[in-house]
Scaffold this motif. Structure first.
Motif: not given
Length: 349
Positions: A343-347, A316-338
């Motif tokens: 973040r899905v970012m598009l120009p 799922g996440l691999a496909i999501s990253q590919m889809l957003i990359n095709q739009h010149g965008g990027l997915i990143e994340f931050d994670s701590i317990p709780g």
């Protein structure tokens, strides 16, 4: 060079630049500094640098005042700058004494190291994804050919069998061959060109919210926090829905249908995506109150077949990253317990 050109150069700097007068009042901030301190130059004008930075940065402020009479420049490296809302950023801060129209000024240059390191990391991640996708395409060719032969042989065998009970086994072979064929296609991700048109990202988020709300119970606290100023963007709606749905669906599973799930949008100013600096970027955040992303998979979570869930396919996440990359965008994340935020970012063109 004329004044307009100088102003343009300062506006496009990723380094935060401030100019103070002899009373340590702010006379100028470039857009990068406005973004760093979350305040406009108009609002910060004539405020003291102490008011802008706050008491939390007393060490840096003390050094600024103590060295005002020195003519030389000094630099504070890898300093932790404390910002509003309990945010911190690691910076290199260089201070120079300059003279303009016979008046002494203070020139402050702040380079946020966190963002620079993140840009470098993004570049490495994108190269790794491209290499992985190339490798998968080669593997897919080697896998699909024998699968096709295996399926064809099973069909021929099925036609020759007189005992109908034995065809149960050939049917299993055919179904498993089809399943593996589909799995390989999913691992490769979408290969079609995005059909871009003007859309509202909030309509996409609301659609995903409605889909997930039908699968959840009243123990899930859905919340929205939208920035209505975000304009229409050009993207393939179906692709974006799929990308966001994959992320939000994972978030719903992470909280085990009990907790907070937040859809949030913001505009990021002067943000770098895939090595390109954009004036504005639309950011869609999916935030959940689950246990967080396990440390052992955090650096490879966007790779195929990597999942933090025992029943997950890891696609799922691999496909999501590919889809957003095709739009010149990027997915990143931050994670701590709780608290985990994807973040899905598009120009914003």
């Amino acid at each position: 060079m004329n004044t307009e050109l100088f102003a343009m150069i300062l506006d496009y700097q990723t380094t935060s630049i401030l100019i103070l007068n002899a009373n340590f009042q702010v006379e100028y901030m470039n857009p990068a500094a406005e973004e760093l301190f979350s305040v406009s130059q108009q609002r910060a004008a004539d405020d003291s640098i102490s008011s802008l930075m706050g008491a939390e940065n007393a060490q840096l402020l003390n050094r600024l005042h103590e060295n005002f009479d020195d003519q030389g420049a000094w630099t504070e490296r890898e300093h932790i700058l404390k910002l509003t809302q309990d945010k911190e950023v690691t910076i290199n801060c260089t201070v120079n004494q300059i003279t303009l129209a016979d008046q002494k000024k203070v020139l402050i240059e702040i380079i946020p190291l966190d963002r620079h390191l993140k840009i470098i990391k993004e570049g490495h991640v994108l190269k790794e994804h491209q290499a992985t996708r190339t490798m998968l395409r080669g593997m897919a060719h080697e896998i699909k050919n024998p699968l096709g032969g295996l399926r064809g042989a099973a069909q021929l065998l099925e036609g020759e069998l007189e005992d109908r009970e034995l065809t149960e086994y050939t049917e299993i072979i055919i179904k498993e061959a089809d399943r593996l064929h589909k799995l390989v296609d999913r691992m490769l991700g979408p290969n079609n060109v995005p059909n871009k048109a003007a859309h509202n990202i909030h309509e996409v988020l609301h659609h995903v919210y409605r889909v997930l709300s039908t699968k959840s119970n009243d123990k899930v606290n859905f919340r929205i926090d939208y920035d209505p100023s975000i304009p229409l963007l050009h993207f393939d709606r179906d692709m974006l829905v799929q990308a966001v749905l994959n992320i939000a669906g994972n978030a719903l599973k992470a909280i085990e249908h009990q907790g907070d799930l937040i859809f949030k949008t913001r505009v990021l100013l002067r943000h770098t995506l895939n090595g390109t600096l954009y004036k504005m970027v639309a950011c869609m955040s999916i935030i959940d109150s689950g246990p967080g992303v396990p440390d052992e998979i955090a650096t490879k979570i966007f790779f195929p077949m990597v999942s933090g869930q025992t029943e997950g396919s890891g696609l799922g996440l691999a496909i999501s990253q590919m889809l957003i990359n095709q739009h010149g965008g990027l997915i990143e994340f931050d994670s701590i317990p709780g608290r985990t935020e994807f973040r899905v970012m598009l120009p914003i063109e």
